[in-house]
Enzyme design. Structure first.
Site, mmCIF file in Angstrom:
data_model
loop_
_atom_site.group_PDB
_atom_site.id
_atom_site.type_symbol
_atom_site.label_atom_id
_atom_site.label_comp_id
_atom_site.label_asym_id
_atom_site.label_seq_id
_atom_site.Cartn_x
_atom_site.Cartn_y
_atom_site.Cartn_z
ATOM 1 N N GLU A 47 -16.361 33.162 59.079
ATOM 2 C CA GLU A 47 -15.642 32.546 60.332
ATOM 3 C C GLU A 47 -15.455 31.240 59.859
ATOM 4 O OE1 GLU A 47 -18.351 31.713 63.404
ATOM 5 O OE2 GLU A 47 -16.827 32.017 65.053
ATOM 6 N N ASN A 107 -10.186 30.555 67.713
ATOM 7 C CA ASN A 107 -11.070 30.840 66.373
ATOM 8 C C ASN A 107 -10.479 31.988 65.896
ATOM 9 O OD1 ASN A 107 -13.108 31.303 64.597
ATOM 10 N ND2 ASN A 107 -14.717 30.822 66.218
ATOM 11 N N LYS A 124 -10.371 35.216 68.131
ATOM 12 C CA LYS A 124 -11.889 35.614 68.789
ATOM 13 C C LYS A 124 -11.812 35.826 70.191
ATOM 14 C CE LYS A 124 -16.483 33.711 68.263
ATOM 15 N NZ LYS A 124 -17.568 32.610 67.705
ATOM 16 N N GLU A 143 -17.739 25.658 71.359
ATOM 17 C CA GLU A 143 -16.742 26.309 70.939
ATOM 18 C C GLU A 143 -15.666 26.764 72.358
ATOM 19 O OE1 GLU A 143 -19.092 29.905 68.173
ATOM 20 O OE2 GLU A 143 -16.909 30.005 68.618
ATOM 21 N N CYS A 168 -18.042 36.777 64.765
ATOM 22 C CA CYS A 168 -19.116 36.217 65.242
ATOM 23 C C CYS A 168 -19.888 36.790 66.357
ATOM 24 C CB CYS A 168 -19.088 34.594 65.155
ATOM 25 S SG CYS A 168 -20.588 33.768 64.899
ATOM 26 N N ASN A 193 -20.857 32.382 62.011
ATOM 27 C CA ASN A 193 -21.507 30.865 61.845
ATOM 28 C C ASN A 193 -22.745 31.180 62.695
ATOM 29 O OD1 ASN A 193 -19.828 28.514 60.446
ATOM 30 N ND2 ASN A 193 -18.732 30.284 60.637
HETATM 31 N N1 ING Z 1 -22.186 31.750 66.920
HETATM 32 C C1 ING Z 1 -23.200 32.348 67.448
HETATM 33 C C2 ING Z 1 -23.192 34.089 67.395
HETATM 34 O O1 ING Z 1 -23.025 34.831 68.296
HETATM 35 C C3 ING Z 1 -25.167 32.730 69.247
HETATM 36 C C4 ING Z 1 -23.612 32.012 68.931
HETATM 37 C C5 ING Z 1 -26.085 32.486 68.477
HETATM 38 C C6 ING Z 1 -25.147 33.456 70.324
HETATM 39 C C7 ING Z 1 -27.305 33.065 68.650
HETATM 40 C C8 ING Z 1 -26.206 33.981 70.526
HETATM 41 C C9 ING Z 1 -27.302 34.018 69.764
HETATM 42 O O2 ING Z 1 -23.726 34.251 66.338
HETATM 43 C C10 ING Z 1 -20.977 31.904 66.932
HETATM 44 N N2 ING Z 1 -20.033 31.208 66.516
HETATM 45 O O3 ING Z 1 -20.534 32.863 67.683
#
Ligand code: ING
Length: 308
Positions: A47, A107, A124, A143, A168, A193
């Protein structure tokens, strides 16, 4: 009878804020060439693979913000990647920030076939994080300030099967896989990411790798599809981010997994016919699903609790 696609996950290590797109594209080209040399017909990049993960900052200057987006794909910086892929006869998925001609920001991930045909541009759907700066966080996850949600999950005929993109946070939601599963998807390609530290509940931090595999393996098994998860990992601008890119079979088993937190190619021979082992038995949707019992899934947004 097999329907093999040799798939490469091209994991990336950190991209610094100061890194120019040309230097990043050089890394992508090196990963593409290694994947081709190892027999891959399809390479999946992470991503937002062209820049650092910029939603970790508040960016108020419109010009600075626009710098992170692509207004054409391919554009001057990315055309060398498209040209080399065509020369090598290899397809690829590339995650990037899209600024459309009518001013919409997504995204996005573009999927290109081995003959250079653009199969799809996915946007996304599940946009995580927050809209306004929250200064209690060690780093932002803006985001929802910088991207709109995409319109749909669509599967496409390419690479000898039925394939789809996701990005993601999409991988954490069962709806992502089931909407694609209901289109017969056989390979879902997901760049990510993922900061290790989850500010709203740090108690989840030590489970980042477990949750990453849990959701993708579940999605694969419950929909009889291959799933490829590709990280931009390592410590990027001071934020440790999950690597652990992996290729998962319709059984839910991990068949290849990255060992480093940097630029790394992992490859697997994905026999798309293996999907039918599950689609025609345990998860024979047409035979076993009862959508008239599932209305809550599309009728509701949040939970509605039973009366006291
Ligand atoms: N990043 C993270 C993901 O879903 C996140 C945001 C991290 C959500 C950890 C929940 C827990 O992997 C992106 N870019 O969506």
């Amino acid at each position: 009878m097999t329907r093999d696609v040799v798939v490469a996950a091209a994991q990336m290590g950190p991209i610094a804020k100061a890194d120019e797109r040309g230097a990043v594209v050089d890394r992508l080209l090196a990963l593409l060439r290694e994947a081709a040399a190892r027999g891959a017909g399809l390479v999946v990049f992470p991503e937002l693979a062209l820049t650092t993960f910029f939603p970790r900052w508040v960016i108020d200057d419109p010009e600075e913000l626009d710098h992170y987006y692509e207004s054409e794909m391919p554009g001057p910086d990315t055309k060398p990647l498209f040209d080399e892929a065509l020369r090598l006869g290899i397809g690829f998925q590339l995650g990037y920030a899209e600024l459309t001609s009518d001013g919409h920001r997504y995204n996005a991930a573009i999927l290109v076939e081995r003959d250079g045909r653009i199969v799809s541009t996915y946007r996304k759907v599940h946009v995580p994080g927050h809209e306004e700066p929250e200064d209690w966080r060690p780093f932002q996850h803006l985001e929802r300030r910088y991207f709109e949600p995409g319109p749909e999950f669509a599967a496409h005929r390419a690479f000898g099967g039925i394939v789809a993109s996701a990005l993601c946070n999409d991988r954490r939601w069962p709806e992502t896989y089931r909407v694609l599963g209901l289109q017969g998807v056989e390979l879902v390609m997901i760049g990510y990411n993922t900061p290790i530290h989850y500010a709203p509940d740090p108690g989840q931090d030590h489970l980042a790798g477990f949750h990453n595999n849990l959701v993708m393996a579940s999605g694969a098994y419950q929909n009889g599809t291959w799933v490829v998860g590709v990280a931009k990992g390592g410590e990027e601008e001071g934020v440790p981010s999950l690597a652990e890119s992996q290729i998962i079979a319709p059984s839910g088993e991990v068949v290849a997994r990255a060992l480093t937190e940097g630029d790394e190619v992992i490859v697997a021979v994905c026999d798309l016919d293996r999907c039918n082992d599950y689609k025609t038995t345990v998860f024979d949707f047409a035979r076993y699903r009862l959508p008239d019992r599932y209305h809550r899934i599309t009728d509701q947004i949040g939970a509605e609790l039973p009366p006291p």
